[in-house]
Design a protein around this motif. Structure first.
Motif, PDB file in Angstrom:
ATOM      1  N   LYS A  43       0.763  -1.110   0.068  1.00 50.56           N
ATOM      2  CA  LYS A  43       0.054   0.144  -0.126  1.00 50.56           C
ATOM      3  C   LYS A  43       0.847   1.348  -0.172  1.00 50.56           C
ATOM      4  N   PHE A  44       1.913   1.304   0.728  1.00 57.40           N
ATOM      5  CA  PHE A  44       3.250   2.175   0.714  1.00 57.40           C
ATOM      6  C   PHE A  44       3.354   2.571  -0.565  1.00 57.40           C
ATOM      7  N   LEU A  45       3.644   1.366  -1.283  1.00 53.66           N
ATOM      8  CA  LEU A  45       4.415   1.432  -2.851  1.00 53.66           C
ATOM      9  C   LEU A  45       3.100   2.207  -3.732  1.00 53.66           C
ATOM     10  N   HIS A  46       1.857   1.859  -3.561  1.00 50.75           N
ATOM     11  CA  HIS A  46       0.760   2.334  -4.141  1.00 50.75           C
ATOM     12  C   HIS A  46       0.590   4.153  -3.981  1.00 50.75           C
ATOM     13  N   LEU A  47       0.800   4.297  -2.636  1.00 51.96           N
ATOM     14  CA  LEU A  47       0.554   5.770  -2.246  1.00 51.96           C
ATOM     15  C   LEU A  47       1.736   6.488  -2.959  1.00 51.96           C
ATOM     16  N   LEU A  48       2.969   6.110  -2.886  1.00 49.62           N
ATOM     17  CA  LEU A  48       4.033   6.932  -3.520  1.00 49.62           C
ATOM     18  C   LEU A  48       3.865   6.743  -4.894  1.00 49.62           C
ATOM     19  N   THR A  49       3.114   5.921  -5.699  1.00 45.02           N
ATOM     20  CA  THR A  49       2.977   6.094  -7.062  1.00 45.02           C
ATOM     21  C   THR A  49       1.863   7.089  -7.536  1.00 45.02           C
ATOM     22  N   LEU A  50       0.939   7.120  -6.517  1.00 48.35           N
ATOM     23  CA  LEU A  50      -0.055   8.168  -6.671  1.00 48.35           C
ATOM     24  C   LEU A  50       0.510   9.426  -6.334  1.00 48.35           C
ATOM     25  N   ILE A  51       1.450   9.489  -5.340  1.00 48.67           N
ATOM     26  CA  ILE A  51       1.885  10.920  -4.862  1.00 48.67           C
ATOM     27  C   ILE A  51       2.781  11.466  -5.778  1.00 48.67           C
ATOM     28  N   ALA A  52       3.581  10.526  -6.860  1.00 50.99           N
ATOM     29  CA  ALA A  52       4.398  11.015  -7.648  1.00 50.99           C
ATOM     30  C   ALA A  52       3.539  11.423  -8.998  1.00 50.99           C
ATOM     31  N   GLY A  53       2.135  11.005  -8.875  1.00 54.01           N
ATOM     32  CA  GLY A  53       1.413  11.236 -10.243  1.00 54.01           C
ATOM     33  C   GLY A  53       1.898  10.303 -11.268  1.00 54.01           C
ATOM     34  N   ALA A  54       2.512   9.294 -11.110  1.00 57.08           N
ATOM     35  CA  ALA A  54       3.523   8.429 -12.171  1.00 57.08           C
ATOM     36  C   ALA A  54       2.444   7.711 -12.940  1.00 57.08           C
ATOM     37  N   ARG A  55       2.873   7.893 -14.309  1.00 58.91           N
ATOM     38  CA  ARG A  55       2.098   7.402 -15.639  1.00 58.91           C
ATOM     39  C   ARG A  55       2.993   6.175 -16.014  1.00 58.91           C
ATOM     40  N   ARG A  56       4.070   6.333 -15.946  1.00 60.90           N
ATOM     41  CA  ARG A  56       5.332   5.227 -16.254  1.00 60.90           C
ATOM     42  C   ARG A  56       6.175   4.697 -14.939  1.00 60.90           C
ATOM     43  N   VAL A  57       5.679   3.387 -14.868  1.00 51.62           N
ATOM     44  CA  VAL A  57       6.584   2.630 -13.678  1.00 51.62           C
ATOM     45  C   VAL A  57       7.397   1.270 -14.214  1.00 51.62           C
ATOM     46  N   LEU A  58       8.558   1.597 -13.584  1.00 55.47           N
ATOM     47  CA  LEU A  58       9.419   0.408 -13.771  1.00 55.47           C
ATOM     48  C   LEU A  58       9.699  -0.428 -12.435  1.00 55.47           C
ATOM     49  N   GLU A  59       9.660  -1.972 -12.631  1.00 54.30           N
ATOM     50  CA  GLU A  59       9.661  -2.674 -11.376  1.00 54.30           C
ATOM     51  C   GLU A  59      11.004  -3.495 -11.923  1.00 54.30           C
ATOM     52  N   ILE A  60      11.911  -3.791 -10.865  1.00 48.88           N
ATOM     53  CA  ILE A  60      12.787  -4.687 -11.089  1.00 48.88           C
ATOM     54  C   ILE A  60      12.626  -5.926 -10.264  1.00 48.88           C
ATOM     55  N   GLY A  61      12.283  -6.849 -10.518  1.00 43.64           N
ATOM     56  CA  GLY A  61      12.083  -8.344  -9.422  1.00 43.64           C
ATOM     57  C   GLY A  61      10.535  -8.367  -9.213  1.00 43.64           C
TER      58      GLY A  61
END
Ligand code: SAM
Length: 220
Positions: free
Chosen positions: A47-65
């Motif tokens: 949920k913390f990652l979810h919130l960070l993504t929302l706070i950043a207003g991210a449209r493009r995300v990269l995950e490694i792993g």
């Protein structure tokens, strides 16, 4: 304070702030049934990652792993309908389980699971990404942050999981490749002028660990 209490508090936090989520529960159940290790982030961390993504207003995300796609689901759910997430996974079985979990979560339209060692697939990617979550083989963390920078823009958020390693990160003599890799990561981030960063220790259902949070402060 005991590990039992950390677990109980994690459950309390989860009950109040995360809640029941059949899609995520099914993802963990099927990952377990397929024999994947339970090394996904905890629900409150997801949920913390979810919130960070929302706070950043991210449209493009990269995950490694990727593992079974548990953190991927949390991240992808924070994207707008036209957002994109690329997740990199070396193990084809993990990638297969993740793809099935993402399909059931209704997120495959915005997620691309790339199979292969991340250092082989990263050069195929085109940036910029708005947020990068690094959670794969720890000895490569310094290289992964280097790639994250190459694929970033000013303002990109970078999160690296498991950087405290039960407190062993302060010990240069463990001979543990994951600890040594994490120490190289800190040395790199501390001297990279295009990043400003902090790290936070965590306890809970996943033991004693922590994450590093960095922001790109220059044009790259
Ligand atoms: N982020 C996931 C979550 O929270 O649900 C957990 C990821 S798990 C800690 C690490 C994953 O990285 C494993 O699935 C492993 O197979 C993968 N991995 C290990 N080495 C890798 C590499 N060189 N390239 C890409 N993936 C790798």
């Amino acid at each position: 304070m005991s590990e039992q209490q950390w677990n109980a508090v994690d459950r309390y936090l989860g009950e109040h702030l995360v809640g029941a989520d059949p899609v995520l529960d099914d993802a963990l159940r099927d990952s377990d049934a397929a024999g994947l290790p339970a090394i996904n982030v905890a629900p409150n961390q997801g949920k913390f990652l979810h919130l960070l993504t929302l706070i950043a207003g991210a449209r493009r995300v990269l995950e490694i792993g990727t593992l079974g796609g548990y953190s991927t689901i949390w991240l992808a759910r924070a994207l707008p309908a036209d957002g994109r997430l690329v997740t990199l996974e070396a193990d084809p079985t993990h990638a297969e389980v993740a793809t099935a979990n993402l399909r059931r979560a209704g997120l495959l339209d915005r997620v691309d699971v790339k199979v292969g060692p991340a250092l082989d697939t990263l050069p195929q990617l085109e940036g910029p990404f708005d947020l990068v979550f690094i959670d794969a083989d720890k000895p490569s963390n310094r290289d992964y942050v280097g790639w994250a920078l190459r694929l970033a823009r000013r303002g990109t958020v970078i999160v690296v999981d498991n950087v405290v390693r039960g407190g062993r990160v302060i010990d240069a003599t463990t001979g543990d490749a994951a600890v040594d890799g994490t120490r190289r990561l800190f040395e790199y981030v501390a001297t990279e002028p295009r990043l400003t960063a902090t790290a936070v220790q965590t306890v809970g259902g996943k033991g004693y660990d922590g994450f590093l949070l960095a922001v790109v402060t220059a044009d790259v």
